[in-house]
Design an enzyme around this catalytic site. Structure first.
Site, PDB file in Angstrom:
ATOM      1  CG  HIS A 106      -2.139  -0.888   1.044  1.00  0.00           C
ATOM      2  ND1 HIS A 106      -2.568  -1.368  -0.169  1.00  0.00           N
ATOM      3  CD2 HIS A 106      -2.989  -1.383   1.969  1.00  0.00           C
ATOM      4  CE1 HIS A 106      -3.646  -2.117   0.020  1.00  0.00           C
ATOM      5  NE2 HIS A 106      -3.923  -2.141   1.303  1.00  0.00           N
ATOM      6  CG  HIS A 175      -8.436  -0.161   1.528  1.00  0.00           C
ATOM      7  ND1 HIS A 175      -9.197  -0.850   2.427  1.00  0.00           N
ATOM      8  CD2 HIS A 175      -7.419  -0.979   1.213  1.00  0.00           C
ATOM      9  CE1 HIS A 175      -8.638  -2.036   2.642  1.00  0.00           C
ATOM     10  NE2 HIS A 175      -7.550  -2.134   1.910  1.00  0.00           N
ATOM     11  CD  GLU A 309      -8.607  -3.329  -1.154  1.00  0.00           C
ATOM     12  OE1 GLU A 309      -7.421  -3.125  -1.421  1.00  0.00           O
ATOM     13  OE2 GLU A 309      -8.984  -4.136  -0.291  1.00  0.00           O
TER      14      GLU A 309
HETATM   15  C1  LIG Z   1      -2.076  -2.682  -7.965  1.00  0.00           C
HETATM   16  O1  LIG Z   1      -2.751  -2.950  -6.815  1.00  0.00           O
HETATM   17  C2  LIG Z   1      -2.723  -4.255  -6.500  1.00  0.00           C
HETATM   18  C3  LIG Z   1      -3.654  -4.535  -5.401  1.00  0.00           C
HETATM   19  O2  LIG Z   1      -4.080  -3.465  -4.701  1.00  0.00           O
HETATM   20  C4  LIG Z   1      -1.304  -4.552  -6.170  1.00  0.00           C
HETATM   21  O3  LIG Z   1      -1.209  -5.808  -5.654  1.00  0.00           O
HETATM   22  C5  LIG Z   1      -0.513  -4.438  -7.389  1.00  0.00           C
HETATM   23  O4  LIG Z   1       0.821  -4.701  -7.124  1.00  0.00           O
HETATM   24  C6  LIG Z   1      -0.657  -3.125  -7.953  1.00  0.00           C
HETATM   25  N1  LIG Z   1      -0.233  -3.107  -9.299  1.00  0.00           N
HETATM   26  C7  LIG Z   1       0.958  -2.874  -9.683  1.00  0.00           C
HETATM   27  C8  LIG Z   1       1.084  -2.629 -11.088  1.00  0.00           C
HETATM   28  O5  LIG Z   1       1.918  -2.831  -8.987  1.00  0.00           O
HETATM   29  C1  LIG Z   2     -14.080   3.730  -2.874  1.00  0.00           C
HETATM   30  O1  LIG Z   2     -15.049   4.406  -2.180  1.00  0.00           O
HETATM   31  C2  LIG Z   2     -16.346   4.039  -2.498  1.00  0.00           C
HETATM   32  C3  LIG Z   2     -17.297   4.873  -1.760  1.00  0.00           C
HETATM   33  O2  LIG Z   2     -17.131   4.657  -0.395  1.00  0.00           O
HETATM   34  C4  LIG Z   2     -16.527   2.627  -2.171  1.00  0.00           C
HETATM   35  O3  LIG Z   2     -17.811   2.279  -2.593  1.00  0.00           O
HETATM   36  C5  LIG Z   2     -15.515   1.787  -2.830  1.00  0.00           C
HETATM   37  O4  LIG Z   2     -15.539   0.477  -2.416  1.00  0.00           O
HETATM   38  C6  LIG Z   2     -14.151   2.290  -2.683  1.00  0.00           C
HETATM   39  N1  LIG Z   2     -13.338   1.675  -3.664  1.00  0.00           N
HETATM   40  C7  LIG Z   2     -12.523   0.739  -3.410  1.00  0.00           C
HETATM   41  C8  LIG Z   2     -11.827   0.272  -4.591  1.00  0.00           C
HETATM   42  O5  LIG Z   2     -12.315   0.303  -2.321  1.00  0.00           O
END
Ligand SMILES: *[C@@H]1O[C@H](CO)[C@@H](O)[C@H](O)[C@H]1NC(C)=O
Ligand SMILES: *[C@@H]1O[C@H](CO)[C@@H](O)[C@H](O)[C@H]1NC(C)=O
Ligand SMILES: *[C@@H]1O[C@H](CO)[C@@H](O)[C@H](O)[C@H]1NC(C)=O
Length: 344
Positions: A106, A175, A309
């Site tokens: 992250h 998230h 996500e």
């Molecule tokens: C993008 O996000 C994912 C999961 O959140 C992560 O595991 C991944 O490494 C990311 N992508 C790249 C291109 O690094």
């Molecule tokens: C981003 O925020 C929205 C609104 O709270 C939520 O619905 C969604 O799950 C979030 N996106 C991710 C990828 O976690």
């Protein structure tokens, strides 16, 4: 018509004022703070018109300053895990901060979720922007990023844009932890989920994808038809879902696709997600343990929420057969995810 307003949420000594923006339509009210672009509250109606807040979070700034579970935050520069925190771009090796066992998770120790973003109101929402300096958390290139939240009727749209002065991996997601029965409800076992993915990515014991893209057929990961989360969790190896579902294949054009639908029968609330991203990490809050004190004194035990996500595939920088994860100078990173709230 969406009402957009702002107020002060708090002050971070030495860093500045934290703003809270409120977007209000007839059916949905969303609150977003300038720290980490965090969605602190998302209120929707149930089938009887009762309003509940369906995202986990804290009452005050103090909670979000530690926020060990990234509640509601935008995660970057690279969401999720990169094996060993290492990658190479054009033959040059980079080492990121290691903060999750042997891996980088992250965006590092002070990822985008700990930054104060600059906010600007738009017709139906708010645009947050920041510049991530060359070398921040070990990543190459100066990166300009904007995240725009817009609310139109019952749909919250999240748009990500970025450009960089040097080739860099990038992968932004937000998230939010949802419980459609209302945050603070002890579990999500009575939620029904479907995810439009024919394949998922198996992971090793540090949660890095093994490289295999495995068909969901005949496995607990087949969520193409709605399934109740509670019973299905008992069939999944490990503590629950924390897997990337593949929404498109490498090389397929970037276009918006339906991604997931979650229905909570008792309240009637439905969340539908669509995205231009190639993957979605479905996470069932396996590492919540009830120790955090949330909004209104709520506690959040294991499996008391789910996350969807939308993202590039995990560890894509190190896996050439995964979708390309590099943003090069002159290119624009651009992704959109829609969250639509309704009842049925
Ligand atoms: C993008 O996000 C994912 C999961 O959140 C992560 O595991 C991944 O490494 C990311 N992508 C790249 C291109 O690094
Ligand atoms: C981003 O925020 C929205 C609104 O709270 C939520 O619905 C969604 O799950 C979030 N996106 C991710 C990828 O976690
Ligand atoms: C999101 O919703 C808007 C407005 O309905 C639509 O124009 C856009 O194409 C949608 N995008 C995605 C990724 O679903």
């Amino acid at each position: 018509m969406t009402e957009v307003s702002k107020e002060e949420f708090g002050v971070i000594p030495g860093q500045g004022r934290v703003e809270k923006w409120k977007l209000k339509s007839q059916s949905v009210t969303v609150e977003i703070i300038s720290l980490g672009c965090i969605i602190t509250s998302l209120k929707t109606k149930d089938k009887n018109g009762e309003v509940d807040d369906v995202v986990l979070g804290f009452d005050s700034l103090e909670g979000y300053l530690t926020n060990p579970r990234y509640f509601g935050a935008v995660v970057g520069r690279v969401a999720n895990r990169i094996a060993g925190g290492k990658f190479a771009v054009d033959g040059r090796e980079y080492q990121l901060a290691i903060n999750n066992g042997p891996n980088a998770l992250h965006g590092g120790l002070k990822g985008f979720h700990k930054a104060l973003w600059t906010c600007e109101g738009t017709a139906n929402g708010v645009r947050l922007s920041r510049t991530s300096r060359d070398g921040e958390e070990g990543y190459p290139g100066e990166l300009s990023v904007t995240v725009t939240y817009s609310l139109l009727g019952n749909t919250l749209t999240v748009q990500y844009h970025a450009s960089s002065s040097q080739a860099t991996p990038i992968n932004l997601t937000n998230h939010s932890y949802f419980n459609l029965a209302g945050h603070g409800t002890p579990d999500i076992y009575d939620h029904e989920v479907s995810i439009t993915a024919d394949a998922y990515l198996p992971v090793d014991n540090t949660m890095i994808p093994t490289g295999e893209v495995r068909a969901v057929d005949g496995s607990p990961f087949d969520l193409r038809r709605p399934v109740l989360i509670g019973p299905r969790l008992q069939e999944v190896p490990g503590p629950g879902f924390d897997h990337n579902f593949c929404l498109s294949s490498p090389g397929q054009p970037q276009e918006e696709r339906p991604c997931a639908r979650v229905h909570h029968q008792e309240s009637g609330r439905v969340l539908e997600v669509s995205t231009t991203q190639p993957g979605v990490q479905f996470y069932t809050a396996n590492f919540l343990d009830g120790s955090l004190r949330g909004k209104g004194g709520a506690t959040y035990p294991k499996h008391s929420a789910f996350c969807l996500e939308t993202q590039n595939w995990p560890d894509a920088v190190n896996q050439p057969q995964f979708p390309d994860a590099l943003l090069r100078p002159g290119e624009e990173y651009s992704h959109t995810t829609n969250f639509s709230f309704s009842t049925s």
